[in-house]
Design an enzyme around this catalytic site. Structure first.
Site, PDB file in Angstrom:
ATOM      1  N   LYS A  24       0.809  -1.186  -0.023  1.00 13.37           N
ATOM      2  CA  LYS A  24       0.072  -0.245   0.067  1.00 13.37           C
ATOM      3  C   LYS A  24       0.765   1.162   0.095  1.00 13.37           C
ATOM      4  O   LYS A  24       0.431   2.332  -0.276  1.00 13.37           O
ATOM      5  CB  LYS A  24      -0.836   0.037   1.260  1.00 13.37           C
ATOM      6  CG  LYS A  24      -0.501   0.297   2.649  1.00 13.37           C
ATOM      7  CD  LYS A  24      -1.456   0.269   3.692  1.00 13.37           C
ATOM      8  CE  LYS A  24      -0.777   0.690   4.970  1.00 13.37           C
ATOM      9  NZ  LYS A  24      -2.017   0.659   6.043  1.00 13.37           N
ATOM     10  N   ASP A  25       2.003   1.113   0.396  1.00  9.97           N
ATOM     11  CA  ASP A  25       3.142   2.410   0.316  1.00  9.97           C
ATOM     12  C   ASP A  25       3.426   2.728  -1.070  1.00  9.97           C
ATOM     13  O   ASP A  25       4.260   3.726  -1.307  1.00  9.97           O
ATOM     14  CB  ASP A  25       4.256   2.159   1.313  1.00  9.97           C
ATOM     15  CG  ASP A  25       3.640   2.124   2.692  1.00  9.97           C
ATOM     16  OD1 ASP A  25       2.683   2.634   3.123  1.00  9.97           O
ATOM     17  OD2 ASP A  25       4.247   1.447   3.480  1.00  9.97           O
ATOM     18  N   ARG A  72      -7.293   8.628   5.037  1.00  9.01           N
ATOM     19  CA  ARG A  72      -8.342   7.771   4.689  1.00  9.01           C
ATOM     20  C   ARG A  72      -9.027   7.440   6.090  1.00  9.01           C
ATOM     21  O   ARG A  72     -10.321   7.805   6.115  1.00  9.01           O
ATOM     22  CB  ARG A  72      -7.947   6.563   3.929  1.00  9.01           C
ATOM     23  CG  ARG A  72      -9.011   5.515   3.949  1.00  9.01           C
ATOM     24  CD  ARG A  72      -8.629   4.150   3.418  1.00  9.01           C
ATOM     25  NE  ARG A  72      -7.465   3.508   4.379  1.00  9.01           N
ATOM     26  CZ  ARG A  72      -7.677   2.769   5.430  1.00  9.01           C
ATOM     27  NH1 ARG A  72      -9.052   2.583   5.864  1.00  9.01           N
ATOM     28  NH2 ARG A  72      -6.659   2.255   6.267  1.00  9.01           N
ATOM     29  N   ARG A  73      -8.525   7.102   6.880  1.00 10.72           N
ATOM     30  CA  ARG A  73      -8.868   6.664   8.294  1.00 10.72           C
ATOM     31  C   ARG A  73      -9.653   7.986   9.088  1.00 10.72           C
ATOM     32  O   ARG A  73     -10.641   7.738   9.635  1.00 10.72           O
ATOM     33  CB  ARG A  73      -7.849   6.174   9.207  1.00 10.72           C
ATOM     34  CG  ARG A  73      -7.292   4.607   8.718  1.00 10.72           C
ATOM     35  CD  ARG A  73      -6.079   4.139   9.422  1.00 10.72           C
ATOM     36  NE  ARG A  73      -5.946   2.946   9.344  1.00 10.72           N
ATOM     37  CZ  ARG A  73      -4.500   2.376   9.165  1.00 10.72           C
ATOM     38  NH1 ARG A  73      -3.705   3.182   9.773  1.00 10.72           N
ATOM     39  NH2 ARG A  73      -4.394   1.028   9.021  1.00 10.72           N
ATOM     40  N   ARG A  90       1.507  10.003  14.379  1.00 11.07           N
ATOM     41  CA  ARG A  90       2.582   9.370  13.762  1.00 11.07           C
ATOM     42  C   ARG A  90       3.220   8.555  14.482  1.00 11.07           C
ATOM     43  O   ARG A  90       3.461   8.693  15.702  1.00 11.07           O
ATOM     44  CB  ARG A  90       3.296  10.511  12.892  1.00 11.07           C
ATOM     45  CG  ARG A  90       2.480  11.568  12.086  1.00 11.07           C
ATOM     46  CD  ARG A  90       3.325  12.373  11.335  1.00 11.07           C
ATOM     47  NE  ARG A  90       2.516  13.172  10.489  1.00 11.07           N
ATOM     48  CZ  ARG A  90       2.009  12.946   9.155  1.00 11.07           C
ATOM     49  NH1 ARG A  90       2.155  11.804   8.743  1.00 11.07           N
ATOM     50  NH2 ARG A  90       1.268  13.803   8.797  1.00 11.07           N
ATOM     51  N   GLY A  91       4.214   7.751  13.745  1.00  8.94           N
ATOM     52  CA  GLY A  91       5.223   6.962  14.296  1.00  8.94           C
ATOM     53  C   GLY A  91       4.991   5.529  14.121  1.00  8.94           C
ATOM     54  O   GLY A  91       3.886   5.149  13.488  1.00  8.94           O
ATOM     55  N   VAL A  93       4.366   1.420  15.298  1.00  4.60           N
ATOM     56  CA  VAL A  93       3.421   0.914  16.103  1.00  4.60           C
ATOM     57  C   VAL A  93       3.679   1.246  17.671  1.00  4.60           C
ATOM     58  O   VAL A  93       2.996   1.469  18.652  1.00  4.60           O
ATOM     59  CB  VAL A  93       3.426  -0.843  16.031  1.00  4.60           C
ATOM     60  CG1 VAL A  93       2.423  -1.484  17.141  1.00  4.60           C
ATOM     61  CG2 VAL A  93       2.584  -1.067  14.532  1.00  4.60           C
ATOM     62  N   ARG A  96       3.024   4.461  18.668  1.00  3.52           N
ATOM     63  CA  ARG A  96       1.583   4.825  18.617  1.00  3.52           C
ATOM     64  C   ARG A  96       0.863   4.507  20.073  1.00  3.52           C
ATOM     65  O   ARG A  96       0.112   4.999  20.394  1.00  3.52           O
ATOM     66  CB  ARG A  96       0.848   4.499  17.467  1.00  3.52           C
ATOM     67  CG  ARG A  96       1.395   5.143  16.027  1.00  3.52           C
ATOM     68  CD  ARG A  96       0.666   4.938  15.085  1.00  3.52           C
ATOM     69  NE  ARG A  96       1.193   5.179  13.752  1.00  3.52           N
ATOM     70  CZ  ARG A  96       0.842   5.139  12.754  1.00  3.52           C
ATOM     71  NH1 ARG A  96      -0.629   4.613  12.198  1.00  3.52           N
ATOM     72  NH2 ARG A  96       1.445   5.114  11.534  1.00  3.52           N
ATOM     73  N   CYS A 183      -1.377   7.860  -0.529  1.00  2.00           N
ATOM     74  CA  CYS A 183      -1.536   7.833   0.927  1.00  2.00           C
ATOM     75  C   CYS A 183      -2.112   9.217   1.360  1.00  2.00           C
ATOM     76  O   CYS A 183      -2.470   9.456   2.459  1.00  2.00           O
ATOM     77  CB  CYS A 183      -0.264   7.583   1.434  1.00  2.00           C
ATOM     78  SG  CYS A 183       1.060   8.694   1.328  1.00  2.00           S
TER      79      CYS A 183
END
Length: 249
Positions: A24-25, A72-73, A90-91, A93, A96, A183
């Site tokens: 997706k990137d 999108r989210r 941002r960041g 996992v 976050r 994105c």
């Protein structure tokens, strides 16, 4: 393409022979001389709801802070819960999750695939129904990139290819290309493969979530890219120039 630029530059300069990406990137148009010969079997496509105080999106109180930097989210959250406050988030996992613990936000969304791959599935409080929250095109898929001229590298990675994933991702990337999406645009899609058929449901949203269009299409899986492109054109036509201008497409 920002997330893939460094790897693609190394590939083009023959400093590496294989690049591995979250599909997706990747930009919908690759740099000259580079191809995607392989897609690994796709993981879960859904978004995970992650929170220390609520089990579902509907459980969040009015005015709660929702952390995401995904266009999108954010648009999908605003569409379904316009009362929530969206805060930048941002960041990686761990970063976050630490921000949740620090109270910067009350909840966030993360890809189920990423949490599964990191062995962090226990962080998931619930998963969002992709019928209501279509994920990003190619979410959950891993792409392998090679130089088109490097037959040896292409041969070595060929055994890793998962044909159904390659078919679905080809359709979704074709849809995204027709919408000139990235994105930085609010675009979601769900793809189902059944036998020789492919069915897709796509949506385009304004960043504030107050305007959107949806469209469904089906066709032959053998024509996946053409089906995806037709879905993209149909979404663009339904959205019209005003909404497309708002999403930057």
């Amino acid at each position: 393409g920002l997330c893939s630029k460094e790897i693609e530059e190394a590939l083009a300069e023959a400093r590496i022979d294989v690049g591995v990406h979250s599909a997706k990137d990747l930009a919908t148009i690759l740099p000259d001389g580079l191809i995607l010969p392989v897609f690994l079997e796709r993981e879960d496509i859904r978004d995970a709801f992650v929170s220390l105080t609520a089990d579902t999106l509907d459980d969040l109180p009015r005015g709660a802070r929702f952390g995401t930097s995904s266009i999108r989210r954010a648009a999908q959250i605003r569409r379904h819960r316009p009362d929530l406050e969206i805060v930048p988030f941002r960041g990686n996992v761990d970063t976050r999750l630490r921000k949740l613990a620090d109270g910067i936000a009350d909840a966030t969304l993360l890809a189920v695939a990423g949490l599964n791959r990191l062995g962090r599935a226990e962080e998931i409080r619930s998963v969002l129904d992709p019928a209501w929250f279509p994920p990003a095109p190619a979410q959950g898929a891993i792409a392998i990139e090679c130089r088109e001229s490097d037959g040896r590298a292409i041969e070595l990675v060929a055994a890793l290819d998962h044909a159904p994933t390659a078919t679905a991702v080809a359709a979704e990337r074709a849809m995204l290309r027709e919408l000139d999406g990235s994105c930085r645009t609010a675009i979601g899609v769900v793809t189902d493969l059944t036998g020789s058929r492919i069915a897709m449901k796509g949506e385009v949203l304004s960043p504030d979530g107050d305007a959107w269009v949806e469209e469904e299409i089906d066709g032959l899986a053998a024509d996946a890219a053409a089906v995806g492109a037709e879905l993209g054109r149909s979404l663009r036509a339904r959205a019209g120039p005003d909404l497309m201008a708002r999403i930057g497409g």
